[in-house]
Scaffold this motif. Structure first.
Motif, PDB file in Angstrom:
ATOM      1  N   ALA A   1       0.833  -1.209   0.000  1.00 24.74           N
ATOM      2  CA  ALA A   1       0.000   0.000   0.000  1.00 24.74           C
ATOM      3  C   ALA A   1       0.865   1.256   0.000  1.00 24.74           C
ATOM      4  CB  ALA A   1      -0.929   0.001   1.217  1.00 24.74           C
ATOM      5  N   LYS A   2       1.968   1.255   0.762  1.00 25.39           N
ATOM      6  CA  LYS A   2       2.865   2.414   0.788  1.00 25.39           C
ATOM      7  C   LYS A   2       3.483   2.654  -0.589  1.00 25.39           C
ATOM      8  CE  LYS A   2       4.334   2.794   5.554  1.00 25.39           C
ATOM      9  NZ  LYS A   2       5.437   2.722   6.500  1.00 25.39           N
ATOM     10  N   ARG A   3       3.905   1.576  -1.252  1.00 21.32           N
ATOM     11  CA  ARG A   3       4.475   1.685  -2.598  1.00 21.32           C
ATOM     12  C   ARG A   3       3.440   2.258  -3.564  1.00 21.32           C
ATOM     13  NH1 ARG A   3       7.089  -2.888  -1.992  1.00 21.32           N
ATOM     14  NH2 ARG A   3       5.425  -4.151  -2.797  1.00 21.32           N
ATOM     15  N   HIS A   4       2.213   1.753  -3.470  1.00 20.29           N
ATOM     16  CA  HIS A   4       1.136   2.223  -4.334  1.00 20.29           C
ATOM     17  C   HIS A   4       0.832   3.699  -4.047  1.00 20.29           C
ATOM     18  CE1 HIS A   4      -2.252   1.829  -6.994  1.00 20.29           C
ATOM     19  NE2 HIS A   4      -3.071   2.285  -6.063  1.00 20.29           N
ATOM     20  N   ASN A   5       0.802   4.087  -2.760  1.00 21.40           N
ATOM     21  CA  ASN A   5       0.547   5.476  -2.387  1.00 21.40           C
ATOM     22  C   ASN A   5       1.648   6.388  -2.906  1.00 21.40           C
ATOM     23  OD1 ASN A   5      -1.745   4.668  -1.090  1.00 21.40           O
ATOM     24  ND2 ASN A   5      -0.935   4.901   0.974  1.00 21.40           N
ATOM     25  N   ARG A   6       2.914   5.948  -2.807  1.00 16.57           N
ATOM     26  CA  ARG A   6       4.032   6.748  -3.300  1.00 16.57           C
ATOM     27  C   ARG A   6       3.934   6.938  -4.810  1.00 16.57           C
ATOM     28  NH1 ARG A   6       8.733   3.906  -1.260  1.00 16.57           N
ATOM     29  NH2 ARG A   6       7.367   3.662   0.478  1.00 16.57           N
ATOM     30  N   LYS A   7       3.554   5.873  -5.512  1.00 14.81           N
ATOM     31  CA  LYS A   7       3.382   5.959  -6.962  1.00 14.81           C
ATOM     32  C   LYS A   7       2.256   6.939  -7.293  1.00 14.81           C
ATOM     33  CE  LYS A   7       1.640   3.241 -10.706  1.00 14.81           C
ATOM     34  NZ  LYS A   7       0.521   2.353 -10.720  1.00 14.81           N
ATOM     35  N   ASN A   8       1.142   6.860  -6.575  1.00 17.04           N
ATOM     36  CA  ASN A   8       0.027   7.775  -6.795  1.00 17.04           C
ATOM     37  C   ASN A   8       0.408   9.207  -6.431  1.00 17.04           C
ATOM     38  OD1 ASN A   8      -1.740   5.983  -7.888  1.00 17.04           O
ATOM     39  ND2 ASN A   8      -2.967   5.722  -6.058  1.00 17.04           N
ATOM     40  N   GLN A   9       1.255   9.377  -5.421  1.00 18.46           N
ATOM     41  CA  GLN A   9       1.704  10.711  -5.039  1.00 18.46           C
ATOM     42  C   GLN A   9       2.545  11.328  -6.160  1.00 18.46           C
ATOM     43  OE1 GLN A   9       3.730  10.794  -1.280  1.00 18.46           O
ATOM     44  NE2 GLN A   9       3.566  12.995  -1.101  1.00 18.46           N
ATOM     45  N   THR A  10       3.409  10.537  -6.762  1.00 18.35           N
ATOM     46  CA  THR A  10       4.203  11.006  -7.898  1.00 18.35           C
ATOM     47  C   THR A  10       3.290  11.368  -9.067  1.00 18.35           C
ATOM     48  OG1 THR A  10       6.038   9.611  -7.204  1.00 18.35           O
ATOM     49  CG2 THR A  10       6.078  10.376  -9.475  1.00 18.35           C
ATOM     50  N   THR A  11       2.302  10.536  -9.333  1.00 22.92           N
ATOM     51  CA  THR A  11       1.344  10.810 -10.398  1.00 22.92           C
ATOM     52  C   THR A  11       0.540  12.075 -10.084  1.00 22.92           C
ATOM     53  OG1 THR A  11       1.168   8.448 -10.858  1.00 22.92           O
ATOM     54  CG2 THR A  11      -0.571   9.852 -11.742  1.00 22.92           C
ATOM     55  N   ALA A  12       0.133  12.239  -8.824  1.00 23.78           N
ATOM     56  CA  ALA A  12      -0.630  13.423  -8.415  1.00 23.78           C
ATOM     57  C   ALA A  12       0.171  14.691  -8.661  1.00 23.78           C
ATOM     58  CB  ALA A  12      -1.017  13.323  -6.943  1.00 23.78           C
TER      59      ALA A  12
ATOM     60  N   ALA B   1      -4.006  17.885  -2.262  1.00 21.11           N
ATOM     61  CA  ALA B   1      -4.304  17.143  -3.492  1.00 21.11           C
ATOM     62  C   ALA B   1      -4.249  15.651  -3.193  1.00 21.11           C
ATOM     63  CB  ALA B   1      -3.303  17.497  -4.586  1.00 21.11           C
ATOM     64  N   ILE B   2      -5.281  14.941  -3.596  1.00 24.76           N
ATOM     65  CA  ILE B   2      -5.350  13.491  -3.398  1.00 24.76           C
ATOM     66  C   ILE B   2      -5.533  12.840  -4.760  1.00 24.76           C
ATOM     67  CG2 ILE B   2      -6.603  11.583  -2.331  1.00 24.76           C
ATOM     68  CD1 ILE B   2      -7.566  13.600  -0.220  1.00 24.76           C
ATOM     69  N   TYR B   3      -4.706  11.843  -5.038  1.00 26.96           N
ATOM     70  CA  TYR B   3      -4.827  11.102  -6.294  1.00 26.96           C
ATOM     71  C   TYR B   3      -5.201   9.664  -5.980  1.00 26.96           C
ATOM     72  CZ  TYR B   3      -3.944   9.325 -10.926  1.00 26.96           C
ATOM     73  OH  TYR B   3      -4.092   8.739 -12.148  1.00 26.96           O
ATOM     74  N   ASP B   4      -6.270   9.178  -6.581  1.00 29.15           N
ATOM     75  CA  ASP B   4      -6.647   7.785  -6.468  1.00 29.15           C
ATOM     76  C   ASP B   4      -6.979   7.260  -7.861  1.00 29.15           C
ATOM     77  OD1 ASP B   4      -9.247   8.688  -7.045  1.00 29.15           O
ATOM     78  OD2 ASP B   4      -9.815   8.752  -4.943  1.00 29.15           O
ATOM     79  N   ASP B   5      -7.550   6.088  -7.920  1.00 30.30           N
ATOM     80  CA  ASP B   5      -7.845   5.471  -9.217  1.00 30.30           C
ATOM     81  C   ASP B   5      -8.875   6.247 -10.033  1.00 30.30           C
ATOM     82  OD1 ASP B   5      -5.980   3.535  -8.749  1.00 30.30           O
ATOM     83  OD2 ASP B   5      -7.416   2.113  -7.896  1.00 30.30           O
TER      84      ASP B   5
END
Length: 107
Positions: free
Chosen positions: A13-24, A97-101
């Motif tokens: 989940a942390k890896r996924h959140n970090r990836k989404n943070q970069t995308t955000a 800013a929050i990035y999700d699917d």
């Protein structure tokens, strides 16, 4: 054995959140037509947005591993973001800013 599975899930989940943070960060820059400077991991805020020499706002960027109807910002992060926007007499906005699917959401 279950504790190992919990740790593995938390790391994923942390890896996924970090990836989404970069995308955000990238998506925010595209939508606001600006550049984003991010700070290292342990800084009080995540970064700031700027265009040319003008600072557009301070940023707290979250990456969510699943879609939720609400976003949370803990009190410490809120105070840091608020204080970062009051550095000078300029009116610098603070953005969460929050990035999700489903995409990028900000206030």
């Amino acid at each position: 054995m279950q504790n190992h599975k919990k740790n593995k899930t938390a790391r994923s989940a942390k890896r996924h959140n970090r990836k989404n943070q970069t995308t955000a960060t990238r998506v925010f820059a595209e939508k606001m037509n600006c550049e984003v400077h991010t700070y290292p991991q342990l800084w009080p805020v995540d970064g700031y947005a700027y265009r040319g020499k003008k600072v557009l706002g301070m940023l707290e960027i979250k990456g969510a591993s699943k879609v939720r109807d609400i976003g949370y910002l803990n009190f410490r992060k809120y105070i840091n973001l608020r204080d970062a926007t009051r550095v000078s007499n300029n009116s610098i906005p603070g953005y969460l800013a929050i990035y999700d699917d489903e995409g990028l959401h900000w206030i």
